[in-house]
Design a protein around this motif. Structure first.
Motif, PDB file in Angstrom:
ATOM      1  N   UNK A  95     -28.583 -56.497  18.718  1.00  0.00           N
ATOM      2  CA  UNK A  95     -27.758 -55.771  17.755  1.00  0.00           C
ATOM      3  C   UNK A  95     -28.682 -55.147  16.719  1.00  0.00           C
ATOM      4  N   UNK A  96     -28.467 -53.860  16.444  1.00  0.00           N
ATOM      5  CA  UNK A  96     -29.251 -53.203  15.413  1.00  0.00           C
ATOM      6  C   UNK A  96     -29.642 -51.799  15.801  1.00  0.00           C
ATOM      7  N   UNK A  97     -30.704 -51.298  15.180  1.00  0.00           N
ATOM      8  CA  UNK A  97     -31.225 -49.969  15.480  1.00  0.00           C
ATOM      9  C   UNK A  97     -31.843 -50.003  16.879  1.00  0.00           C
ATOM     10  N   UNK A  98     -31.441 -49.077  17.734  1.00  0.00           N
ATOM     11  CA  UNK A  98     -31.862 -49.107  19.136  1.00  0.00           C
ATOM     12  C   UNK A  98     -33.377 -49.081  19.283  1.00  0.00           C
ATOM     13  N   UNK A  99     -34.042 -48.139  18.667  1.00  0.00           N
ATOM     14  CA  UNK A  99     -35.494 -48.028  18.825  1.00  0.00           C
ATOM     15  C   UNK A  99     -36.208 -49.286  18.330  1.00  0.00           C
ATOM     16  N   UNK A 100     -35.807 -49.774  17.178  1.00  0.00           N
ATOM     17  CA  UNK A 100     -36.439 -50.976  16.627  1.00  0.00           C
ATOM     18  C   UNK A 100     -36.239 -52.180  17.533  1.00  0.00           C
ATOM     19  N   UNK A 101     -35.024 -52.350  18.042  1.00  0.00           N
ATOM     20  CA  UNK A 101     -34.728 -53.511  18.892  1.00  0.00           C
ATOM     21  C   UNK A 101     -35.415 -53.397  20.245  1.00  0.00           C
ATOM     22  N   UNK A 102     -35.557 -52.184  20.778  1.00  0.00           N
ATOM     23  CA  UNK A 102     -36.259 -52.003  22.049  1.00  0.00           C
ATOM     24  C   UNK A 102     -37.723 -52.404  21.895  1.00  0.00           C
ATOM     25  N   UNK A 103     -38.366 -51.911  20.846  1.00  0.00           N
ATOM     26  CA  UNK A 103     -39.774 -52.224  20.607  1.00  0.00           C
ATOM     27  C   UNK A 103     -39.943 -53.726  20.360  1.00  0.00           C
ATOM     28  N   UNK A 133     -35.940 -42.411  22.165  1.00  0.00           N
ATOM     29  CA  UNK A 133     -37.033 -42.414  23.131  1.00  0.00           C
ATOM     30  C   UNK A 133     -38.359 -42.060  22.465  1.00  0.00           C
ATOM     31  N   UNK A 134     -38.351 -41.069  21.589  1.00  0.00           N
ATOM     32  CA  UNK A 134     -39.575 -40.655  20.912  1.00  0.00           C
ATOM     33  C   UNK A 134     -40.121 -41.788  20.053  1.00  0.00           C
ATOM     34  N   UNK A 135     -39.266 -42.445  19.311  1.00  0.00           N
ATOM     35  CA  UNK A 135     -39.699 -43.560  18.468  1.00  0.00           C
ATOM     36  C   UNK A 135     -40.259 -44.694  19.315  1.00  0.00           C
ATOM     37  N   UNK A 136     -39.585 -45.003  20.420  1.00  0.00           N
ATOM     38  CA  UNK A 136     -40.072 -46.064  21.302  1.00  0.00           C
ATOM     39  C   UNK A 136     -41.442 -45.694  21.859  1.00  0.00           C
ATOM     40  N   UNK A 137     -41.599 -44.449  22.310  1.00  0.00           N
ATOM     41  CA  UNK A 137     -42.883 -44.030  22.869  1.00  0.00           C
ATOM     42  C   UNK A 137     -44.012 -44.150  21.841  1.00  0.00           C
ATOM     43  N   UNK A 138     -43.713 -43.852  20.594  1.00  0.00           N
ATOM     44  CA  UNK A 138     -44.743 -43.909  19.552  1.00  0.00           C
ATOM     45  C   UNK A 138     -45.049 -45.333  19.093  1.00  0.00           C
ATOM     46  N   UNK A 139     -44.058 -46.229  19.138  1.00  0.00           N
ATOM     47  CA  UNK A 139     -44.223 -47.568  18.568  1.00  0.00           C
ATOM     48  C   UNK A 139     -44.357 -48.689  19.596  1.00  0.00           C
ATOM     49  N   UNK A 140     -44.185 -48.401  20.860  1.00  0.00           N
ATOM     50  CA  UNK A 140     -44.156 -49.437  21.895  1.00  0.00           C
ATOM     51  C   UNK A 140     -45.493 -50.168  22.020  1.00  0.00           C
ATOM     52  N   UNK A 141     -45.422 -51.468  22.341  1.00  0.00           N
ATOM     53  CA  UNK A 141     -46.635 -52.257  22.523  1.00  0.00           C
ATOM     54  C   UNK A 141     -47.227 -52.137  23.939  1.00  0.00           C
ATOM     55  N   UNK A 142     -46.613 -51.302  24.764  1.00  0.00           N
ATOM     56  CA  UNK A 142     -47.035 -51.163  26.156  1.00  0.00           C
ATOM     57  C   UNK A 142     -46.745 -49.729  26.611  1.00  0.00           C
ATOM     58  N   UNK A 143     -47.212 -49.353  27.799  1.00  0.00           N
ATOM     59  CA  UNK A 143     -46.898 -48.009  28.292  1.00  0.00           C
ATOM     60  C   UNK A 143     -45.387 -47.800  28.460  1.00  0.00           C
ATOM     61  N   UNK A 144     -44.967 -46.559  28.251  1.00  0.00           N
ATOM     62  CA  UNK A 144     -43.556 -46.178  28.362  1.00  0.00           C
ATOM     63  C   UNK A 144     -43.436 -45.069  29.396  1.00  0.00           C
ATOM     64  N   UNK A 145     -42.492 -45.237  30.309  1.00  0.00           N
ATOM     65  CA  UNK A 145     -42.171 -44.178  31.259  1.00  0.00           C
ATOM     66  C   UNK A 145     -40.858 -43.555  30.824  1.00  0.00           C
ATOM     67  N   UNK A 146     -40.883 -42.250  30.579  1.00  0.00           N
ATOM     68  CA  UNK A 146     -39.696 -41.512  30.151  1.00  0.00           C
ATOM     69  C   UNK A 146     -39.010 -40.944  31.394  1.00  0.00           C
ATOM     70  N   UNK A 147     -37.745 -41.296  31.578  1.00  0.00           N
ATOM     71  CA  UNK A 147     -36.961 -40.824  32.707  1.00  0.00           C
ATOM     72  C   UNK A 147     -35.843 -39.960  32.152  1.00  0.00           C
ATOM     73  N   UNK A 148     -35.921 -38.670  32.409  1.00  0.00           N
ATOM     74  CA  UNK A 148     -34.884 -37.816  31.841  1.00  0.00           C
ATOM     75  C   UNK A 148     -33.821 -37.515  32.880  1.00  0.00           C
ATOM     76  N   UNK A 149     -32.708 -37.027  32.403  1.00  0.00           N
ATOM     77  CA  UNK A 149     -31.616 -36.681  33.307  1.00  0.00           C
ATOM     78  C   UNK A 149     -32.043 -35.538  34.192  1.00  0.00           C
ATOM     79  N   UNK A 150     -31.289 -35.328  35.251  1.00  0.00           N
ATOM     80  CA  UNK A 150     -31.640 -34.332  36.254  1.00  0.00           C
ATOM     81  C   UNK A 150     -31.527 -32.883  35.805  1.00  0.00           C
ATOM     82  N   UNK A 151     -30.891 -32.616  34.661  1.00  0.00           N
ATOM     83  CA  UNK A 151     -30.748 -31.229  34.220  1.00  0.00           C
ATOM     84  C   UNK A 151     -32.064 -30.698  33.688  1.00  0.00           C
ATOM     85  N   UNK A 152     -32.206 -29.416  33.682  1.00  0.00           N
ATOM     86  CA  UNK A 152     -33.458 -28.810  33.191  1.00  0.00           C
ATOM     87  C   UNK A 152     -33.204 -28.002  31.982  1.00  0.00           C
TER      88      UNK A 152
END
Length: 152
Positions: A95-103, A133-152
């Protein structure tokens, strides 16, 4: 560095990319034997609403974010696909801010990789609305793989 733990955060807006997220998680887990930790981050009101919809008695062990997440419909498709693929997984709720809790969860479980979904946004959209996603990528303690939706 072996990959033993993969964190797969799944939000309500990930429905259009859930298949791609799971496919990536399965590919990594099958190749490495990693356990996939499926995470849903609730807002305070989101958790309360889920408890009500699931008819869970408040104040019981069944009302914890982990248990609610395990019974939460948006995660059922993910865990079903992981189980069908024979991948070891666990379900976590926060429970909380998504980026903070993910990291923080990635740190807590010692994740070796985070798989995160997202969509393409304009620079203005990112500035105005932010980007988990941007916050997680910048703050993560490990590599992050970004998976975007199929639209371009």
């Amino acid at each position: 560095m072996p990959i033993e733990s993969v964190l797969l955060p799944v939000g309500l807006d990930d429905s259009e990319r859930v298949d791609r997220l799971v496919a990536e998680a399965v590919a990594i887990a099958k190749a490495t034997g990693a356990t996939v930790s499926v995470l849903h981050v609730f807002s305070e009101s989101g958790l309360e609403n889920a408890i009500d919809r699931l008819d869970i008695e408040r104040g019981t062990e069944a009302a914890t974010p982990d248990v609610v997440a395990d019974r939460f419909a948006p995660l059922r498709e993910v865990t079903s696909q992981l189980a069908d693929a024979g991948v070891s997984y666990e379900v976590l709720g926060e429970v909380g801010d998504a980026a903070e809790r993910i990291v923080a969860t990635a740190e807590d479980i010692g994740a070796d990789r985070i798989l995160i979904g997202g969509r393409r946004r304009s620079p203005t959209g990112k500035a105005v609305f932010g980007s988990t996603a941007q916050t997680v990528m910048l703050d993560a303690p490990c590599p992050v793989t970004f998976v975007r939706s199929g639209d371009r």
